[in-house]
Design an enzyme around this catalytic site. Structure first.
Site, PDB file in Angstrom:
ATOM      1  N   ASN A  18       0.872  -1.183   0.000  1.00 44.76           N
ATOM      2  CA  ASN A  18       0.000   0.000   0.000  1.00 44.76           C
ATOM      3  C   ASN A  18       0.905   1.228   0.000  1.00 44.76           C
ATOM      4  O   ASN A  18       1.446   1.615   1.025  1.00 44.76           O
ATOM      5  CB  ASN A  18      -0.893  -0.039   1.252  1.00 44.76           C
ATOM      6  CG  ASN A  18      -1.693   1.239   1.444  1.00 44.76           C
ATOM      7  OD1 ASN A  18      -1.781   2.057   0.537  1.00 44.76           O
ATOM      8  ND2 ASN A  18      -2.269   1.405   2.623  1.00 44.76           N
ATOM      9  N   TRP A  19       1.023   1.821  -1.192  1.00 46.07           N
ATOM     10  CA  TRP A  19       1.971   2.933  -1.344  1.00 46.07           C
ATOM     11  C   TRP A  19       1.487   4.242  -0.720  1.00 46.07           C
ATOM     12  O   TRP A  19       2.246   5.220  -0.699  1.00 46.07           O
ATOM     13  CB  TRP A  19       2.244   3.174  -2.830  1.00 46.07           C
ATOM     14  CG  TRP A  19       3.274   2.252  -3.412  1.00 46.07           C
ATOM     15  CD1 TRP A  19       3.977   1.280  -2.742  1.00 46.07           C
ATOM     16  CD2 TRP A  19       3.741   2.224  -4.759  1.00 46.07           C
ATOM     17  NE1 TRP A  19       4.838   0.641  -3.602  1.00 46.07           N
ATOM     18  CE2 TRP A  19       4.715   1.213  -4.847  1.00 46.07           C
ATOM     19  CE3 TRP A  19       3.427   2.951  -5.912  1.00 46.07           C
ATOM     20  CZ2 TRP A  19       5.384   0.907  -6.040  1.00 46.07           C
ATOM     21  CZ3 TRP A  19       4.081   2.659  -7.089  1.00 46.07           C
ATOM     22  CH2 TRP A  19       5.052   1.645  -7.155  1.00 46.07           C
ATOM     23  N   LYS A  20       0.215   4.284  -0.311  1.00 44.86           N
ATOM     24  CA  LYS A  20      -0.325   5.523   0.269  1.00 44.86           C
ATOM     25  C   LYS A  20       0.040   6.720  -0.631  1.00 44.86           C
ATOM     26  O   LYS A  20      -0.121   6.637  -1.843  1.00 44.86           O
ATOM     27  CB  LYS A  20       0.184   5.687   1.710  1.00 44.86           C
ATOM     28  CG  LYS A  20      -0.086   4.434   2.549  1.00 44.86           C
ATOM     29  CD  LYS A  20       0.108   4.636   4.024  1.00 44.86           C
ATOM     30  CE  LYS A  20      -0.187   3.338   4.754  1.00 44.86           C
ATOM     31  NZ  LYS A  20      -0.242   3.458   6.204  1.00 44.86           N
ATOM     32  N   HIS A 105      -9.736   1.206   4.610  1.00 41.45           N
ATOM     33  CA  HIS A 105      -8.442   1.440   5.274  1.00 41.45           C
ATOM     34  C   HIS A 105      -8.637   2.445   6.411  1.00 41.45           C
ATOM     35  O   HIS A 105      -9.428   3.396   6.290  1.00 41.45           O
ATOM     36  CB  HIS A 105      -7.415   1.961   4.262  1.00 41.45           C
ATOM     37  CG  HIS A 105      -6.038   1.992   4.859  1.00 41.45           C
ATOM     38  ND1 HIS A 105      -5.624   3.016   5.676  1.00 41.45           N
ATOM     39  CD2 HIS A 105      -5.025   1.103   4.814  1.00 41.45           C
ATOM     40  CE1 HIS A 105      -4.391   2.752   6.094  1.00 41.45           C
ATOM     41  NE2 HIS A 105      -4.006   1.596   5.592  1.00 41.45           N
ATOM     42  N   GLU A 174      -5.763  -4.593  10.393  1.00 45.16           N
ATOM     43  CA  GLU A 174      -4.763  -3.543  10.627  1.00 45.16           C
ATOM     44  C   GLU A 174      -5.169  -2.710  11.834  1.00 45.16           C
ATOM     45  O   GLU A 174      -5.978  -1.782  11.697  1.00 45.16           O
ATOM     46  CB  GLU A 174      -4.682  -2.617   9.408  1.00 45.16           C
ATOM     47  CG  GLU A 174      -4.196  -3.286   8.162  1.00 45.16           C
ATOM     48  CD  GLU A 174      -3.536  -2.298   7.215  1.00 45.16           C
ATOM     49  OE1 GLU A 174      -2.433  -2.588   6.756  1.00 45.16           O
ATOM     50  OE2 GLU A 174      -4.097  -1.218   6.967  1.00 45.16           O
ATOM     51  N   GLY A 180       2.307   2.402  10.931  1.00 46.80           N
ATOM     52  CA  GLY A 180       3.264   3.486  10.739  1.00 46.80           C
ATOM     53  C   GLY A 180       4.346   3.573  11.808  1.00 46.80           C
ATOM     54  O   GLY A 180       4.961   4.621  11.990  1.00 46.80           O
ATOM     55  N   SER A 222       3.009  -1.895  10.449  1.00 44.77           N
ATOM     56  CA  SER A 222       4.446  -1.929  10.723  1.00 44.77           C
ATOM     57  C   SER A 222       5.097  -3.259  10.411  1.00 44.77           C
ATOM     58  O   SER A 222       5.966  -3.720  11.153  1.00 44.77           O
ATOM     59  CB  SER A 222       4.712  -1.522  12.171  1.00 44.77           C
ATOM     60  OG  SER A 222       4.141  -0.257  12.428  1.00 44.77           O
ATOM     61  N   GLY A 243       2.653  -1.075   4.398  1.00 45.03           N
ATOM     62  CA  GLY A 243       2.636   0.352   4.089  1.00 45.03           C
ATOM     63  C   GLY A 243       4.025   0.884   3.801  1.00 45.03           C
ATOM     64  O   GLY A 243       4.582   0.645   2.723  1.00 45.03           O
TER      65      GLY A 243
HETATM   66  P1  PGA Z   1       2.517   0.551   7.742  1.00 40.21           P
HETATM   67  O1  PGA Z   1       1.082   0.742   7.066  1.00 40.21           O
HETATM   68  O2  PGA Z   1       3.087  -0.743   7.196  1.00 40.21           O
HETATM   69  O3  PGA Z   1       3.290   1.752   7.350  1.00 40.21           O
HETATM   70  O4  PGA Z   1       2.279   0.436   9.206  1.00 40.21           O
HETATM   71  C1  PGA Z   1       0.224  -0.330   6.854  1.00 40.21           C
HETATM   72  C2  PGA Z   1      -1.058   0.166   6.255  1.00 40.21           C
HETATM   73  O5  PGA Z   1      -1.563   1.214   6.727  1.00 40.21           O
HETATM   74  O6  PGA Z   1      -1.584  -0.433   5.310  1.00 40.21           O
END
Ligand code: PGA
Length: 261
Positions: A18-20, A105, A174, A180, A222, A243
């Site tokens: 998930n590149w956000k 999400h 999640e 994060g 994470s 993420g």
């Molecule tokens: P993260 O994000 O791996 O940076 O914790 C995961 C997500 O929100 O899909």
């Protein structure tokens, strides 16, 4: 930690990046996707996927065309079409190259997407033939175990009247509080394991039991190269939604490698 016996363990593992808003430009997205494709032998047998932002979908889809690496959107509108400024419909995302989409999400939920909206987004996407990654997870953990109810409600609402789409759905658990951070602060495999079992139990009440057992349940929050192996071995999850670590090629490939059987 005992080995789990969920049927998902024998299936292909799934790792979705998930590149956000991490990758921004078509050139960098193209470079990343092409390099991932070139190194696909390193993670053969793992179902890999990327979810770039809408603007990067055509570029990433073109770079991965004909490869087994899938491309999906991070969200779709609950609306089918029409006067919805700024929205992107499931049909549009699909036409731009997305074969699947995330829905629910936590960052979308925090921006206002309710359980009811998430349900509509799931139905919109599935009804145009997209696969759906339904994200669920509690905001915080309290002693009274209210987080179980929170996750149960998210699942029940999403599937209400949408049971016939179950075969298109993958669950991603999640917990908001674990997103994060770094591997050191992430959720422990035994905590994930407990929730994976709970989610399977809820699904078997909401859906036909066989259908429920078939749904992959991913973990996200994470996931990094440092915790991917232990999480894969001990959590009972079918794979990961990644993420920040998916925006860096080497760490994403390390996580994909950790999911090889
Ligand atoms: P993260 O994000 O791996 O940076 O914790 C995961 C997500 O929100 O899909």
């Amino acid at each position: 930690m005992p080995k789990t016996s969920t049927s998902s363990r024998s299936k292909k593992r799934i790792v979705v990046g998930n590149w956000k808003m991490y990758l921004e430009k078509p050139e960098e997205a193209k470079r990343f996707a092409s390099a991932l494709r070139k190194r696909a032998r390193a993670f053969v047998g793992v179902d890999a996927a990327l979810a770039p932002s809408f603007t990067l979908l055509p570029t990433v889809a073109a770079a991965l065309a004909g490869s087994p690496i899938k491309v999906g959107a991070q969200a779709v509108s609950a609306h089918e079409a029409g006067a919805h400024t700024g929205d992107v419909s499931a049909v549009m995302a699909k036409a731009a190259g997305a074969s699947f989409t995330l829905v629910g999400h936590s960052e979308r939920r925090a921006a206002g997407d309710t359980n009811a909206l998430v349900h509509e987004q799931l139905v919109r996407a599935a009804s145009v033939g997209m696969n759906v990654i339904l994200c669920v997870g509690e905001v915080e953990r309290t002693q009274d175990g209210a987080y179980f109810t929170e996750v149960e409600e998210q699942l029940a609402s999403a599937f209400k009247g949408a049971q016939s789409y179950a075969s298109r759905v993958t669950i991603a658990y999640e917990p908001v509080w674990a997103i994060g951070k770094s591997a050191a602060d992430a959720m422990q495999p035994n905590e994930v394991h407990e929730m994976v079992i709970f989610i399977r139990k809820v699904l078997s009440q909401l859906l036909d039991r066989t259908a429920a057992m078939k749904l992959p349940v991913l973990y996200g929050g994470s996931v990094e190269p440092a915790n991917a192996v232990a999480l894969m071995a001990e959590s009972g999850a079918s794979g990961f939604l990644v993420g920040h670590a998916s925006a860096e090629l080497d760490s994403f490939i390390e996580i994909l490698k950790a999911c090889k059987n």
